[in-house]
Every structure is written in structure tokens, then in C-alpha cells.
Scaffold this motif. Sequence first.
Motif, PDB file in Angstrom:
ATOM      1  N   GLY A  69       3.452  10.418  -3.509  1.00 54.39           N
ATOM      2  CA  GLY A  69       2.402   9.725  -2.317  1.00 54.39           C
ATOM      3  C   GLY A  69       2.897   8.251  -2.347  1.00 54.39           C
ATOM      4  N   LEU A  70       2.494   7.714  -1.042  1.00 57.30           N
ATOM      5  CA  LEU A  70       2.627   6.503  -0.969  1.00 57.30           C
ATOM      6  C   LEU A  70       1.749   5.931   0.517  1.00 57.30           C
ATOM      7  N   TRP A  71       1.533   4.776   0.563  1.00 57.83           N
ATOM      8  CA  TRP A  71       0.784   4.249   1.797  1.00 57.83           C
ATOM      9  C   TRP A  71       1.456   3.156   2.223  1.00 57.83           C
ATOM     10  N   ILE A  82       5.266  -0.787   0.915  1.00 57.79           N
ATOM     11  CA  ILE A  82       5.089   0.496   0.560  1.00 57.79           C
ATOM     12  C   ILE A  82       4.092   0.409  -0.712  1.00 57.79           C
ATOM     13  N   THR A  83       2.956   1.000  -0.434  1.00 59.58           N
ATOM     14  CA  THR A  83       1.735   0.842  -1.661  1.00 59.58           C
ATOM     15  C   THR A  83       1.815  -0.525  -2.123  1.00 59.58           C
ATOM     16  N   GLU A  88      -4.198   0.418  -2.258  1.00 55.26           N
ATOM     17  CA  GLU A  88      -3.388   1.330  -1.772  1.00 55.26           C
ATOM     18  C   GLU A  88      -3.138   2.618  -2.754  1.00 55.26           C
ATOM     19  N   ILE A  89      -2.705   2.005  -3.964  1.00 55.91           N
ATOM     20  CA  ILE A  89      -2.678   2.837  -5.228  1.00 55.91           C
ATOM     21  C   ILE A  89      -3.554   3.812  -5.290  1.00 55.91           C
ATOM     22  N   ASP A 103       6.739   0.107  -3.981  1.00 53.36           N
ATOM     23  CA  ASP A 103       7.600  -1.299  -3.784  1.00 53.36           C
ATOM     24  C   ASP A 103       7.700  -1.850  -5.230  1.00 53.36           C
ATOM     25  N   ALA A 104       8.936  -1.670  -5.863  1.00 52.23           N
ATOM     26  CA  ALA A 104       9.153  -2.216  -7.108  1.00 52.23           C
ATOM     27  C   ALA A 104      10.290  -3.301  -7.326  1.00 52.23           C
TER      28      ALA A 104
END
Length: 228
Positions: A69-71, A82-83, A88-89, A103-104
Motif C-alpha cells: 500500500g501507498l498513498w 509517495i506516502t 499517509e503512512i 519514497d526512500a
Amino acid sequence: MSYAASNHSSSKGGLIVSCQALEGEPFYGSEYMARFALAAEMGNAVGIRANTPQDISAIKKVTNLPLIGLWKEEYNGFDVYITPTLREIEGVIAAGADIVALDATLRARPDGKNLTDLVKEIREKHQVLLMADVSTVEEGEAAESMGFDLISTTLSGYTEYSPQSEEPDIQLVADLSRSVSIPVLAEGKIYSPEQASQCLQSGAYAVVIGGAITRPQLITKKFTDALR
């Protein structure tokens, strides 16, 4: 809890289908995404990747496949979407995601938090697997050192400092697979079974495909462009 020790490690060598549609696209809506997920399961996919708590929740009702899952949420002045923040997490976790993708990259985050501190905060509050969406080997190595469980090549070509290409970044898949010990998922611009197979041969743990399966308008355009 490591990915290898989880119930989702049977996805090795398999296909994960990204079921996403943005506002304005013909299949935008949780009901449509749930149907795409069900179709993916019927086609022997081993997992689903989905955007927004609403879509995640709807998909969890129709399939038991592991769900990443992501948001996606845009914040003015920031490239990370991205999240991007704890809000969002936690929304993704509450919706039932088995794995949270975020996003890392090492770019500035909207909440001003350091990624290392954010991962620690998540670990203190939740027991969930974390997937790092990266664009370079260096970002993948940093993600492993921070404690991420999986890495995906999602963002190659979507940061200004990564290779800009219409093709999947198979070199990144190969380089990451050699330089980290956690699973590396190939994702981004994979449009054919041959490319997917090449990703596995280059060391990918599994392959994530979205637009080539779940965005009919893009699939159609590839054919019409070729016919022109």
C-alpha cells in the motif's frame, strides 16, 4: 519481522500487479481497482500494489493476496509524493496494507523529517513491513541500513539525477541485487513479458507491473502509436 520470515515470501519470482488509477482516468475509483485486483489474482499474480486507503480497503475485501500500500499526496514545494509523511503512512496501515511503500530517496520531505527518524518512528508504533521506493543504488543501500524490508526500483527515471529512459532500469535491478541483502523488486516502465523475465534474470526478487496491465488507455496508445 523480516520479509523472509513473513507469510508473503512466497512471492519470489512472481508478478505483483499495481492497480492504480488517478483522478480523470477512465478506471478511477475503488470499485474498478478491486476488480483489477481480482483479475490479477485470476491471472496468478502473487501480490497487489495499490494507492490510497480507499482502494486498499476495497481490494482487501476481494482478495487475500499480499498488498503493498501507498498513498500519493503532493505537497507544494516538495518532490516527494509517495506516502510522504506519517499521516499517509498511518492511513495506509489502517486500511490494511501488508507492506507500506514510501519514497526512500534522500530528498527533502514535506514534514521536514529525516528518513532514518521516520523509519524509527514507524517501527516504534507499528509492526508492518516497509518497502523503499528508490531511484539509485546509493538510495537502496541507505534504505537497507535504515531497516527497510524490501527495495523497489520504482523511482528510477522519476528523479532528476537517475537515468532518464523509456525502458526499465534493469541495470539498477542488477546492481542493487548485488549490493544489498534484502529483496529487490523490479518496477517501472516494464511493458512486456520479455522485459519482466529479464528483470528476474538480473536478480529481481519479483516484478511489479502497472500500466501495461491496468491502464487500458496507455496500452491502446502504444498500439496506435506503433500503427502510425
